[in-house]
Design a protein around this motif. Structure first.
Motif, mmCIF file in Angstrom:
data_model
loop_
_atom_site.group_PDB
_atom_site.id
_atom_site.type_symbol
_atom_site.label_atom_id
_atom_site.label_comp_id
_atom_site.label_asym_id
_atom_site.label_seq_id
_atom_site.Cartn_x
_atom_site.Cartn_y
_atom_site.Cartn_z
ATOM 1 N N LYS A 139 4.306 -7.849 35.413
ATOM 2 C CA LYS A 139 3.746 -9.102 34.915
ATOM 3 C C LYS A 139 4.527 -9.629 33.718
ATOM 4 O O LYS A 139 4.608 -10.837 33.499
ATOM 5 N N SER A 140 5.124 -8.721 32.941
ATOM 6 C CA SER A 140 5.880 -9.150 31.765
ATOM 7 C C SER A 140 7.157 -9.909 32.154
ATOM 8 O O SER A 140 7.741 -10.606 31.330
ATOM 9 N N PHE A 141 7.590 -9.758 33.425
ATOM 10 C CA PHE A 141 8.783 -10.474 33.893
ATOM 11 C C PHE A 141 8.487 -11.927 34.240
ATOM 12 O O PHE A 141 9.406 -12.703 34.490
ATOM 13 N N ILE A 142 7.202 -12.296 34.271
ATOM 14 C CA ILE A 142 6.796 -13.603 34.779
ATOM 15 C C ILE A 142 6.147 -14.402 33.652
ATOM 16 O O ILE A 142 5.247 -13.921 32.969
ATOM 17 N N ASN B 55 11.397 -14.480 34.531
ATOM 18 C CA ASN B 55 12.119 -14.579 33.269
ATOM 19 C C ASN B 55 13.346 -13.663 33.330
ATOM 20 O O ASN B 55 13.218 -12.444 33.254
ATOM 21 N N GLN B 56 14.534 -14.267 33.484
ATOM 22 C CA GLN B 56 15.741 -13.448 33.631
ATOM 23 C C GLN B 56 16.083 -12.684 32.353
ATOM 24 O O GLN B 56 16.659 -11.597 32.409
ATOM 25 N N GLU B 57 15.701 -13.212 31.197
ATOM 26 C CA GLU B 57 15.968 -12.501 29.941
ATOM 27 C C GLU B 57 15.145 -11.210 29.871
ATOM 28 O O GLU B 57 15.632 -10.177 29.395
ATOM 29 N N LYS B 58 13.907 -11.264 30.363
ATOM 30 C CA LYS B 58 13.046 -10.071 30.354
ATOM 31 C C LYS B 58 13.583 -9.004 31.317
ATOM 32 O O LYS B 58 13.485 -7.806 31.042
ATOM 33 N N ILE B 59 14.160 -9.447 32.434
ATOM 34 C CA ILE B 59 14.736 -8.494 33.392
ATOM 35 C C ILE B 59 15.912 -7.758 32.750
ATOM 36 O O ILE B 59 16.061 -6.538 32.880
ATOM 37 N N ARG B 60 16.758 -8.497 32.041
ATOM 38 C CA ARG B 60 17.911 -7.867 31.379
ATOM 39 C C ARG B 60 17.446 -6.905 30.287
ATOM 40 O O ARG B 60 17.985 -5.807 30.134
ATOM 41 N N THR B 61 16.454 -7.329 29.517
ATOM 42 C CA THR B 61 15.918 -6.480 28.447
ATOM 43 C C THR B 61 15.323 -5.200 29.023
ATOM 44 O O THR B 61 15.481 -4.111 28.462
#
Length: 424
Positions: A125-128, A135-141
């Motif tokens: 859920k934190s990716f959305i 959220n591509q920044e959250k995926i990289r993080t």
């Protein structure tokens, strides 16, 4: 000024072109084999460690996708940089949108992610974001945080990963990106850009993509195996974005860069004579200080647009093909434009006008000098492609080869004389 027929005749000999390719541009096959083996062993252990640290990674990681010019066979000189993509399969239903050529936004369309554990569900859920966009920044993080957990020690801004029986790996961070520095079995240190990517099949294409990305076009331009083509994928890549020119009308974290690596690799394999020409153009770029900011992908794309030059070109020298593409290179900077191959946007849009003018003028001078001197100087092109010390080495190689050809070994007749039977 030389006419086309004259320059074609003057450039019909590939001796210099082939020697440059062999001495300075071709990768050693043993190095390629050993490096690939090292990478496979290292990443097998690294992935195992990452799966232990992240249940969600364990559930969503699919495979490694080898990318970059090294695997397209268009890299020049010894490889010291690799692009490795980790394919992640998020168990959610999505749809694609685009308001910026070359990029897409990915929106979740189901109610809840379908993952096996509540903790994984929360992490997903934190990716959305609040409007259901990935959220591509959250995926990289997230990917970087897993690697940080795998790391055992830290020093300054760098982290170190130690895998059993393998040399220490340094994880370096530069802004929002991160790189792994690995020592191979031969002692060489290489940088590996590690990126998580989402992949999708050809029958689920991105929006607003040009007509080139279709079943008919891929089957025509790519491999002859249609079943293989149908199994290929395009990628959504979470690369850091620069919005200084207001290119992205929405929140930056929603934009994923489109990548069609599989198809480009296959097309270049079909038009095989393009690859040594691309390597020569890259070498010229590396030799010329004013061209350092021209990405390898720009040069590859330029050649993809000119595939008709390489089709049925067996009767044309590679040297002439290179010169033809050098002129196309110059024309691109005259027009201030190299179009993306799959989408309708300009790859040079972020390059400054002054820089483009400098490159245009330099390419124009190079072309004029080649036309002026090629009849009398067989090294006319090599003088621009190679550095001074490399040019001297090339001359020695060519001269040694000429000397060997002009002094063939004497035919040995002793053994044949001894074998004759004389009947008395």
């Amino acid at each position: 000024m030389m006419q086309v027929a004259d320059i074609k005749t003057a450039l019909k000999d590939d001796t210099i072109f082939n020697a440059i390719n062999k001495e300075f541009l071709s990768l050693d096959l043993d190095d390629v084999k050993n490096n690939n083996q090292d990478l496979q062993k290292i990443f097998k252990k690294l992935i195992e460690a990452m799966k232990r640290e992240s249940p969600l990674f364990n559930e969503t990681f699919q495979r490694i996708m080898w990318a970059g010019s090294y695997y397209k066979k268009t890299r020049v000189e010894k490889p010291n940089e690799y692009d490795i993509n980790f394919v992640i399969n998020l168990p959610i239903k999505t749809k694609f949108m685009s308001d910026c050529p070359g990029y897409i936004k990915i929106k979740r369309t189901d109610d809840l992610p379908n993952v096996s554990k509540a903790s994984n569900n929360k992490e997903m859920k934190s990716f959305i974001d609040d409007d259901s966009y990935l959220n591509q920044e959250k995926i990289r993080t997230w990917m970087e945080s897993i690697l940080s957990k795998v790391a055992r020690t830290t020093s300054g801004n760098d982290q170190y990963i130690k895998l059993d029986r393998y040399p220490q790996i340094t994880k370096k961070k530069s802004g929002p990106a991160f790189t792994l520095n690995v020592r191979f079995s031969n002692g060489d240190f290489v940088d590996i850009d590690l990126v998580p990517v989402l992949v999708y099949p050809i029958h689920n294409p991105p929006p607003k993509c040009s007509g080139k990305f279709s079943h008919s076009y891929i089957n025509l331009q790519g491999s002859n195996n249609k079943s293989q083509d149908n199994n290929k994928c395009w990628s959504a890549v979470p690369k850091p974005l620069n919005n200084n020119k207001g290119k992205f009308p929405d929140a930056r974290h929603r934009y994923w860069r489109l990548c069609f690596y599989d198809y480009e690799k296959d097309i270049l394999s079909k038009y095989g004579r393009a690859k040594p020409v691309i390597r020569h153009l890259k070498k010229l770029r590396d030799t010329e200080d004013c061209m350092k900011n021209i990405a390898s992908y720009y040069i590859e794309t330029l050649c993809l647009h000119e595939l008709q030059i390489f089709e049925g070109s067996n009767k044309v020298s590679s040297t002439f093909l290179f010169f033809t593409m050098l002129e196309k290179f110059h024309e691109a900077f005259q027009k201030r434009c190299i179009k993306h191959y799959w989408e309708d946007f300009n790859l040079l849009e972020n390059m400054g006008l002054d820089e483009m003018i400098i490159i245009e003028n330099r390419l124009n001078k190079i072309i004029k000098e080649i036309k002026k001197s090629i009849k009398d100087d067989k090294f006319a092109i090599a003088r621009f492609v190679l550095k001074k010390d490399e040019l001297e080495k090339l001359k020695r190689v060519i001269n040694d080869h000429a000397t060997a050809e002009s002094n063939p070994k004497e035919i040995q007749t002793e053994s044949s004389n001894e074998s004759r039977c004389i009947i008395i």
